[in-house]
Design an enzyme around this catalytic site. Structure first.
Site, PDB file in Angstrom:
ATOM      1  CG  ASP A 328      -1.830   1.139   1.335  1.00 49.47           C
ATOM      2  OD1 ASP A 328      -2.702   1.255   0.462  1.00 49.47           O
ATOM      3  OD2 ASP A 328      -1.689   1.939   2.277  1.00 49.47           O
ATOM      4  CD  GLU A 357      -2.224   2.567  -3.502  1.00 46.55           C
ATOM      5  OE1 GLU A 357      -3.377   2.919  -3.800  1.00 46.55           O
ATOM      6  OE2 GLU A 357      -1.803   2.502  -2.321  1.00 46.55           O
TER       7      GLU A 357
END
Length: 616
Positions: A328, A357
Site C-alpha cells: 500500500d 501502489e
C-alpha cells in the site's frame, strides 16, 4: 528456616517480575538467507534487566531505546538447529524469568517459492464485504467496532472462512490469485473494515479469524493451484497500534511539533521524491506527512523500525506460505527505506513478487519506481520493486469508453498512447493492469451498467501485457459511486455472502440474467487466458486506432493472437491489408468469444461497441 525464606523471596520476586508481555517475532526459522534475527522484547521497565540464552545461541547485540519498556536483542542463527531455546532475564546475577523461544524448520524449498506473475489473474477482495463464513466472530470482546451491516461504512462480518467457502466459485471464474485488502487487526472505533490502520502486525483481526485461519486459506488455495497475496502496509500504522500507544522512541514515527498530537497531513505530492528541482521542505511534506489522522506515519529511516518491518513481512511469508505482497502507498515511504525493505524480501525469496501502489498519472514517474529503472538510475535510485500498478491505463479506461468518436487524444487513442510508452518500463510483464479497485468508482457504475462496455474493458485487461487484476463483484455488474455515497458504496456486500441474502450470485441458479451475462463472459475469457503463454509473455504489435477501433497483436515464436476493440457505436469494416505484416499468409482464425471461424483474407466486420479475440 533462613534458606526457606530466601527461596520464598526469590519465588515472590519472580512472580512479581513476569512482565515480559511480548517477544516479536514470536518464533523464527533456521537456515534463512539472513541469519541475523532481532528480537523485540516488550515489558514494564524491561531494559533494566540482563538477557541471555541458556544454551548455544549467542547474543551479538542489545539495543535500548529512550522508552525503558523495550529491548532489541540480536542473535545469529547460523548453524543453529531447529528447537526450543531458553531466553533468560536476570538482575544482579539472579535469573528472574525464563521465556522459551522456538526456531522452526523451514518448508522444503521455501526460499525458492514462485510468486505471482503475468500468467495469473488476480481477484481483489475486501474480506469484510465478500462473505460471512463464521457469524460467531462478527463482533469480539477485544475489538472496539461491532458488526453493523446497516451502516455503509461499518463492519459487515465478512471473514476468512467466507473466502475459503467460495474458492470453488473463484476457481470456476478463472481466478488464479487472490489479493485481499489487509486482514491484520485494525482496532479503530469506526471504519475499521478498511483495515489499513493496523493495530497489531502479528495478529489477524479476530473478526476475520485467526492466524491459523489465514494459513489455512493459503493451503486451500494452493490445493487449487491458486496464489495468495498479502496487502502489506509499510508507510503507516494505526493510531491504536500497541506500539504507537507506547512508542519505543519519539522518532519511531514522524512527529510534527506544530501539529495536533504530532499530526500533519501528507501533501501527497509524490513527484517530490524524484523531482531534481524539489525543495527539501516539500519532500518532507510528502514523505513524512501522515496519510490520515488515524494513520501515524512510520519512520523507515530508523533502523529498528525498518528491521522490525522486514522481519514481520518475512515472518508472514514463512508462516502463512504466501505467494506475494501488494504494498500500500509504496511511494509515500522513505524511498531509501522502502528500497531496503523490498530488497531484503527479494533477497530472501528470489522468485517472489511484490507489487507497489504507485498512484501516479505519468508513465515516466511510475517507471521510476520499478526495479532497475533507467529513470531511477538518473539519481542512483533502485527500488528493487518488481511490479508497479498501471494507473495510467486505469486513467484511460475511465474515459475512453465514454468517447464514441476518436479525437487526436480521445477514444481508443488513449490506450494506444499508454502502451506506446512501454519503453519506459524495465519489465512490462510485471505491471498490474486493472479497471478498478477498492479505492475507485465501480466501472459498471461509470458506464451505466452497459455490459458491452464491460466486455470491451475485460477484453483489454485480459489480453494486454502485464498481470490482470479484477475487483470482486465486477464480474456480476456490481455498482458503486463513492462520490455520491462514500467509500462504502464501492465496497458493497457480495450478494449471497450472508445467510438470509435474497439472492446468491455464487451459484448459477442464484444469478439474474444480467449477472449471468457478465459472469459467463468473464469466465470464458479468464479461463481461456490461463493457458496462453503468448498472452502471458508474448510481444505486442499495435496499430494506431482508426474510427475508434484499436487493433493489436500478441505474438511469440509459436502463437499469434489478434485483438480488436471497436469503441465506435457503429459497425466497422476493417481492411485487413493494413495488418498484413502480422496476419501474413493466414487465411482464417478462431474467434474465442463467439467460437466462430473468421476469414482473414480481405475484410473483417465487427459490431459497434464490441470486441473480438482471434487465435491464428
Amino acid at each position: 528456616m533462613k534458606n526457606l525464606l530466601s527461596i520464598l523471596i526469590l519465588l515472590l520476586s519472580m512472580t512479581l517480575f513476569s512482565q515480559v508481555e511480548k517477544i516479536e517475532p514470536p518464533f523464527w526459522w533456521t537456515e534463512m538467507h539472513n541469519p541475523e534475527l532481532q528480537l523485540m522484547v516488550y515489558g514494564k521497565d524491561i531494559a533494566q534487566y540482563d538477557v541471555a540464552f541458556s544454551n548455544t545461541i549467542q547474543i551479538t547485540d542489545i539495543k535500548k531505546t529512550e522508552n525503558p519498556n523495550y529491548l532489541f536483542v540480536t542473535i545469529n542463527t547460523k548453524n543453529i538447529s531447529p528447537g526450543t531455546y531458553e531466553l533468560q532475564f536476570s538482575k544482579d546475577n539472579k535469573i528472574l524469568e525464563t521465556r522459551s523461544y522456538e526456531l522452526k524448520s523451514r518448508r522444503e524449498n521455501s526460499a525458492l517459492r514462485k510468486g505471482f506473475d503475468s500468467s495469473d489473474l488476480i481477484y481483489l477482495i475486501m474480506p469484510d464485504r465478500f462473505a460471512n463464513g463464521n457469524p460467531d466472530i462478527d463482533s469480539t470482546e477485544d475489538t472496539l467496532e461491532k458488526v453493523n451491516r446497516e451502516e455503509l461504512s461499518g463492519r459487515h462480518g465478512g471473514d476468512i472462512q467466507g473466502i475459503i467457502n467460495h474458492l470453488d466459485y473463484l476457481d470456476d471464474l478463472g481466478v488464479t490469485a487472490i489479493w485481499s485488502t489487509p486482514l491484520l487487526e485494525d482496532n479503530e472505533p469506526i471504519y475499521s473494515y478498511h483495515t489499513y490502520a493496523q493495530s497489531d502486525y502479528y495478529k489477524i483481526d479476530p473478526r476475520f479469524g485467526t492466524n491459523e485461519d489465514y494459513k489455512r486459506l493459503a493451503s486451500e488455495m494452493h490445493k487449487r493451484d491458486m496464489k495468495l497475496l498479502m496487502d502489506y502496509v509499510t508507510n503507516h500504522w494505526g493510531s491504536k497500534h500497541w506500539m504507537i500507544l507506547d512508542l519505543p522512541s519519539k522518532d519511531w514515527i514522524h512527529y510534527w511539533e506544530n501539529g495536533e498530537n504530532g499530526f500533519q497531513r501528507s501533501s501527497y505530492r509524490m513527484t517530490t521524491q524524484f523531482d531534481s528541482n524539489a525543495s527539501e521542505a516539500d519532500k518532507e511534506a510528502c514523505m513524512n506527512g501522515w496519510f490520515d489522522t488515524t494513520m501515524p506515519d512510520i519512520n523507515q529511516k530508523n533502523p529498528l523500525v525498518l528491521n522490525y518491518m522486514i522481519q514481520n513481512a518475512i515472518w508472514w511469508v514463512e508462516f502463512a506460505d504466501l505467494d506475494g505482497f501488494r504494498v500500500d502507498t509504496y511511494s509515500y515511504n522513505d524511498k531509501d527505506g522502502i528500497a531496503k525493505w523490498t530488497k531484503a524480501i527479494m533477497d530472501e525469496y528470489p522468485n517472489f513478487n511484490i507489487a507497489g501502489e504507485v498512484w501516479m498519472h505519468n508513465q515516466a514517474q511510475m517507471a521510476y519506481w520499478q526495479k532497475d529503472s533507467k529513470i531511477g538510475a538518473i539519481d542512483n535510485y533502485n527500488s528493487h520493486l518488481p511490479t508497479v500498478m498501471d494507473f495510467t491505463l486505469h486513467d484511460a479506461i475511465l474515459k475512453m469508453f465514454l468517447e464514441d468518436e476518436q479525437g487526436w487524444d480521445k477514444g481508443m487513442i488513449r490506450a494506444y498512447e499508454n502502451f506506446a510508452n512501454d519503453f519506459l518500463y524495465p519489465d512490462i510483464n510485471n505491471m498490474f493492469v486493472f479497471a478498478g479497485n477498492h479505492d475507485t468508482n465501480r466501472i459498471n457504475d461509470i458506464y451505466g451498467s452497459d455490459v458491452s462496455t464491460y466486455k470491451m474493458i475485460m477484453t483489454l485487461i485480459a489480453t494486454v501485457r502485464g498481470i490482470p487484476q479484477v475487483y470482486y463483484g465486477d464480474e456480476l455488474g456490481m455498482l458503486g459511486n463513492k462520490d455520491l455515497k462514500g467509500d462504502g458504496d464501492i465496497r458493497r456486500d457480495f450478494p449471497g455472502g450472508w445467510e438470509g441474502d435474497l439472492m446468491n450470485a455464487f451459484t448459477a441458479e442464484g444469478r439474474t440474467a444480467e449477472q449471468t451475462e457478465y459472469f459467463e463472459f468473464s469466465k470464458k475469457i479468464f479461463n481461456w487466458r490461463k493457458s496462453k503463454s503468448v498472452i502471458h509473455t508474448g510481444k505486442t504489435m499495435h496499430f494506431v486506432p482508426e474510427n475508434n477501433v484499436y487493433v493489436y497483436f500478441r505474438y511469440n515464436a509459436q502463437d499469434k493472437v489478434m485483438v480488436i476493440i471497436n469503441n465506435n457505436p457503429e459497425v466497422q469494416i476493417l481492411d485487413l491489408k493494413r495488418f498484413g505484416e502480422m496476419i501474413g499468409p493466414t487465411s482464417n482464425g478462431n474467434e474465442i468469444l463467439s467460437g466462430e471461424r473468421i476469414s482473414l483474407e480481405n475484410t473483417l466486420t465487427i459490431d459497434g461497441k464490441a470486441s473480438m479475440i482471434i487465435e491464428f
